[in-house]
Design a protein around this motif. Structure first.
Motif, PDB file in Angstrom:
ATOM      1  N   PRO A   1     -11.829   0.011   0.822  1.00 55.74           N
ATOM      2  CA  PRO A   1     -10.879   1.129   0.939  1.00 55.74           C
ATOM      3  C   PRO A   1     -11.332   2.143   2.003  1.00 55.74           C
ATOM      4  CG  PRO A   1     -11.406   0.704  -1.354  1.00 55.74           C
ATOM      5  CD  PRO A   1     -12.367  -0.102  -0.537  1.00 55.74           C
TER       6      PRO A   1
ATOM      7  N   LEU B   1      -8.577  -1.897   3.119  1.00 56.39           N
ATOM      8  CA  LEU B   1      -7.514  -1.806   2.102  1.00 56.39           C
ATOM      9  C   LEU B   1      -6.122  -1.832   2.737  1.00 56.39           C
ATOM     10  CD1 LEU B   1      -6.724  -1.300  -0.915  1.00 56.39           C
ATOM     11  CD2 LEU B   1      -6.841   1.150  -0.406  1.00 56.39           C
ATOM     12  N   GLU B   2      -5.982  -1.156   3.892  1.00 58.18           N
ATOM     13  CA  GLU B   2      -4.653  -1.085   4.527  1.00 58.18           C
ATOM     14  C   GLU B   2      -4.131  -2.473   4.904  1.00 58.18           C
ATOM     15  OE1 GLU B   2      -2.648   1.521   4.836  1.00 58.18           O
ATOM     16  OE2 GLU B   2      -4.070   2.983   4.017  1.00 58.18           O
TER      17      GLU B   2
ATOM     18  N   GLN C   1      -7.794  -1.723  -6.621  1.00 60.48           N
ATOM     19  CA  GLN C   1      -7.427  -1.879  -5.201  1.00 60.48           C
ATOM     20  C   GLN C   1      -6.827  -0.564  -4.718  1.00 60.48           C
ATOM     21  OE1 GLN C   1      -5.111  -5.522  -5.115  1.00 60.48           O
ATOM     22  NE2 GLN C   1      -6.825  -6.675  -5.988  1.00 60.48           N
TER      23      GLN C   1
ATOM     24  N   ILE D   1     -12.617  -6.289  -0.023  1.00 57.49           N
ATOM     25  CA  ILE D   1     -11.638  -5.277   0.387  1.00 57.49           C
ATOM     26  C   ILE D   1     -12.342  -3.917   0.403  1.00 57.49           C
ATOM     27  CG2 ILE D   1      -9.440  -4.154  -0.164  1.00 57.49           C
ATOM     28  CD1 ILE D   1      -9.071  -7.128   0.334  1.00 57.49           C
TER      29      ILE D   1
ATOM     30  N   ILE E   1      -4.503  -5.221   3.043  1.00 54.46           N
ATOM     31  CA  ILE E   1      -4.646  -6.064   1.859  1.00 54.46           C
ATOM     32  C   ILE E   1      -3.529  -7.116   1.773  1.00 54.46           C
ATOM     33  CG2 ILE E   1      -3.358  -4.702   0.129  1.00 54.46           C
ATOM     34  CD1 ILE E   1      -5.834  -5.226  -1.751  1.00 54.46           C
TER      35      ILE E   1
ATOM     36  N   ILE F   1       0.848  -1.191   0.000  1.00 50.95           N
ATOM     37  CA  ILE F   1       0.000   0.000   0.000  1.00 50.95           C
ATOM     38  C   ILE F   1       0.888   1.247   0.000  1.00 50.95           C
ATOM     39  CG2 ILE F   1      -1.706   1.301   1.328  1.00 50.95           C
ATOM     40  CD1 ILE F   1      -2.959  -1.139   0.149  1.00 50.95           C
TER      41      ILE F   1
ATOM     42  N   THR G   1     -13.999  -3.726  -3.282  1.00 53.24           N
ATOM     43  CA  THR G   1     -13.341  -4.451  -4.361  1.00 53.24           C
ATOM     44  C   THR G   1     -12.945  -5.816  -3.820  1.00 53.24           C
ATOM     45  OG1 THR G   1     -11.604  -4.358  -6.062  1.00 53.24           O
ATOM     46  CG2 THR G   1     -11.044  -3.465  -3.905  1.00 53.24           C
TER      47      THR G   1
ATOM     48  N   GLU H   1      -8.251   3.788  -3.354  1.00 46.35           N
ATOM     49  CA  GLU H   1      -9.374   4.616  -2.895  1.00 46.35           C
ATOM     50  C   GLU H   1     -10.146   5.221  -4.069  1.00 46.35           C
ATOM     51  OE1 GLU H   1      -8.456   6.580   1.303  1.00 46.35           O
ATOM     52  OE2 GLU H   1      -6.832   6.963  -0.134  1.00 46.35           O
TER      53      GLU H   1
END
Ligand SMILES: [Zn+2]
Ligand SMILES: [Zn+2]
Length: 369
Positions: free
Chosen positions: A369, A345-346, A141, A367, A348, A31, A51, A143
């Motif tokens: 964001p 997301l963080e 993947q 996922i 992932i 990320i 996502t 924002e």
């Protein structure tokens, strides 16, 4: 895989950066803070609200499918329109939209002759050309996501549907159903589906929806076999303990199946699919193969058996997404049992680890964001 520790970010209202999963090289997707995209003519930017990770993303992570360093990965976006470029009509900022994994231009020779996934971007044909997100342009993947040819690709989500109800339509449901559609499954058919991963499970559901009298799933994992029955398989055969070709023949009184859908991408399963179908039957192939694929002459009646072998890449575009959403809206198909895990997301990196190693009974990860 390496996952960078998130740095504290100060994101103000006018901030033009975003967080995204970036490919840095084999086994290194992390990320990063990157510039936010801005839409040009015919483009839109959506704020991604949900996502997922696809098997193809795992091939990218492992370095088995080459993409450029610095690319944002992912091709299954659900979001809200954040900005519209010039030339887009009929949409407003704030509209909830689903965008297919395949984003046809809608204007080239391929698109206008109905082969949207082989889109030539304005002219001609390009094999796999419709797959751009997380392949040749930045992916989902993240924002925010730039949607090319937005007029052809933004599918408004009905108010009654949640993000989780539609996110799997972008790729796996569209792909799985296309296996049954390209196989031209007819009412009363026997259909065999090789492998009950996420796409094979959707192919099983698709075969049932197309009117198959009997769907035979092929799967060695007991948990996936259970889900296959839930998605419409009448029988699930374990290839590690059963001679599946002989068993399909036995179940069809010696005739063979009408259609076999291959959803794994191996010589062995392709060949078994061919051996399962009757003369004049269809092998509908969804798998992604590498190296050489061989067709043994006896399974193919030396080329004289009226067999059909068809291949399909995930159909995309807003019309396709609209059709799939109607199936969910009308209660004809429910993809949500396939979402087994959820991550921000963080995190992932953890999601990739669980998904790529098939840990903890995972089918698909959501996922956010
Ligand atoms: Zn995919
Ligand atoms: Zn096109």
């Amino acid at each position: 895989m390496a996952v960078a520790t998130p740095l504290p970010e100060v994101q103000t209202a006018g901030s033009r950066t975003m967080r995204a999963a970036v490919f840095h090289g084999p086994n290194d997707i992390r990320i990063d803070t990157v510039p936010r995209p801005q839409p040009g003519p015919g483009e839109a930017v959506i704020r991604v609200t949900l996502t997922t990770i696809c098997g193809t993303d795992v091939h990218i992570l492992k370095g088995e499918y080459p993409v450029r360093e610095g690319l944002i990965v992912g091709h299954e976006p659900v979001g809200v329109i954040d900005e519209l470029g010039p030339g887009i009509v009929g949409y407003e900022v704030g509209d909830r939209v689903l965008v297919g994994a395949i984003t046809p231009c809608g204007q080239c020779h391929a698109c206008l002759s109905g082969h949207l996934s082989q889109c030539g971007h304005g002219s001609g044909f390009e094999a796999i050309g419709g797959w751009r997100f997380g392949n040749t342009i930045n992916g989902a993947q993240a924002e925010y996501l730039l949607v090319p040819n937005a007029q052809a690709n933004l599918a408004k989500i009905p108010e009654t549907l949640t993000d989780e109800q539609v996110v799997l339509l972008a790729d796996i449901a569209s792909t799985g159903f296309s296996g049954a559609e390209s196989g031209e499954v007819r009412i009363g058919d026997t259909v065999v589906v090789f492998a009950q991963g996420p796409i094979g499970l959707c192919a099983t559901a698709g075969a049932k929806l197309m009117g198959a009298a009997r769907v035979i799933g092929i799967e060695g994992d007991a948990h996936r076999a259970d889900v296959a029955r839930r998605m419409g398989a009448d029988v699930v055969l374990d290839p590690t303990t059963t001679d599946v070709v002989a068993e399909v023949r036995r179940l069809t009184s010696g005739m063979g199946a009408d259609v076999a859908i291959e959803a794994l991408g191996l010589q062995e399963t392709f060949e078994s699919a061919l051996r399962c179908v009757r003369p004049g039957g269809t092998v509908s192939s969804l798998g992604v193969y590498s190296g050489k694929l061989e067709v043994p002459y006896e399974a193919f009646a030396a080329g004289l058996g009226d067999h059909r072998i068809v291949t399909t890449l995930c159909p995309g575009g807003k019309e396709r997404m609209g059709r799939l959403m109607r199936m969910v809206e009308m209660g004809r198909f429910d993809p949500t049992p396939l979402i087994t895990h959820r991550f921000p997301l963080e995190e992932i990196g953890d999601a990739y680890r669980v998904f790529s190693n098939r840990l903890d009974g995972v089918l698909k990860v959501a996922i956010r964001p």
